[in-house]
Write a protein that holds these residues in place. Structure first.
Motif, mmCIF file in Angstrom:
data_model
loop_
_atom_site.group_PDB
_atom_site.id
_atom_site.type_symbol
_atom_site.label_atom_id
_atom_site.label_comp_id
_atom_site.label_asym_id
_atom_site.label_seq_id
_atom_site.Cartn_x
_atom_site.Cartn_y
_atom_site.Cartn_z
ATOM 1 N N VAL A 32 0.866 -1.337 -0.038
ATOM 2 C CA VAL A 32 -0.105 -0.191 -0.072
ATOM 3 C C VAL A 32 0.976 1.279 0.109
ATOM 4 N N SER A 33 1.826 1.217 0.925
ATOM 5 C CA SER A 33 2.613 2.457 0.877
ATOM 6 C C SER A 33 3.512 2.513 -0.467
ATOM 7 N N GLY A 34 4.017 1.370 -1.135
ATOM 8 C CA GLY A 34 4.530 1.415 -2.299
ATOM 9 C C GLY A 34 3.583 2.156 -3.521
ATOM 10 N N VAL A 35 2.501 1.679 -3.786
ATOM 11 C CA VAL A 35 1.475 2.423 -4.466
ATOM 12 C C VAL A 35 1.196 4.097 -4.135
ATOM 13 N N ALA A 36 1.273 4.280 -2.744
ATOM 14 C CA ALA A 36 0.948 5.906 -2.486
ATOM 15 C C ALA A 36 2.322 6.394 -2.756
ATOM 16 N N LEU A 37 3.483 6.084 -2.510
ATOM 17 C CA LEU A 37 4.606 6.738 -3.229
ATOM 18 C C LEU A 37 4.922 6.768 -4.671
ATOM 19 N N GLN B 132 2.960 12.545 -9.474
ATOM 20 C CA GLN B 132 2.385 13.975 -9.568
ATOM 21 C C GLN B 132 3.236 14.950 -9.059
ATOM 22 N N VAL B 133 4.853 14.686 -8.425
ATOM 23 C CA VAL B 133 5.475 15.680 -8.278
ATOM 24 C C VAL B 133 6.702 15.951 -9.251
ATOM 25 N N LEU B 134 7.235 14.589 -9.549
ATOM 26 C CA LEU B 134 8.286 14.592 -10.458
ATOM 27 C C LEU B 134 7.724 14.858 -11.955
#
Length: 125
Positions: free
Chosen positions: A75-80, A86-88
């Motif tokens: 879950v954290s990998g997908v969120a990252l 979005q940022v890069l």
């Protein structure tokens, strides 16, 4: 005045320990006994620590901890990944393929670094 001189003489008598002829031998035997005790204590503490570590590892394996951590990691990998997209810029986000394993390894290395820093700090104090 007789009491003050008596107290001073008494203090002097108790302040100086009498010398015994076998004082050095006695001190050597005491040091040997203390050294033997520490070797056994070190062995006992190390052995009990290893047994405790094995029990803790068995408890972690039995509780399903690692399965839950894999779920959180995914879950954290997908969120990252979504946050990076979005940022890069689009080209850079695809080149930086950061998986959840990379993040967990970075966190583990950071924890080790903090542990080493605390150990060094304790030794310096």
């Amino acid at each position: 005045m007789a009491e003050a001189s008596f107290e001073m003489a008494l203090d002097r008598m108790f302040a100086e320990a009498p010398a015994f002829p076998d004082a050095e031998l006695f001190a050597l035997r005491c040091e040997e006994r203390l050294d033997r005790g520490w070797a056994f204590r070190r062995f006992l503490i190390g052995g009990l620590g290893a047994v405790g570590g094995l029990i803790g590892a068995a408890q972690l394996l039995g509780s399903g901890f690692f399965g839950r951590m894999n779920g959180y990691s995914a879950v954290s990998g997908v969120a990252l990944h979504n946050a990076m997209m979005q940022v890069l810029p689009p080209g850079m986000a695809q080149q930086l393929d950061i998986s959840s394993e990379t993040i967990w390894m970075s966190a583990a290395l950071a924890a080790v670094a903090v542990g080493l820093a605390v150990t060094r700090l304790v030794r310096e104090i």
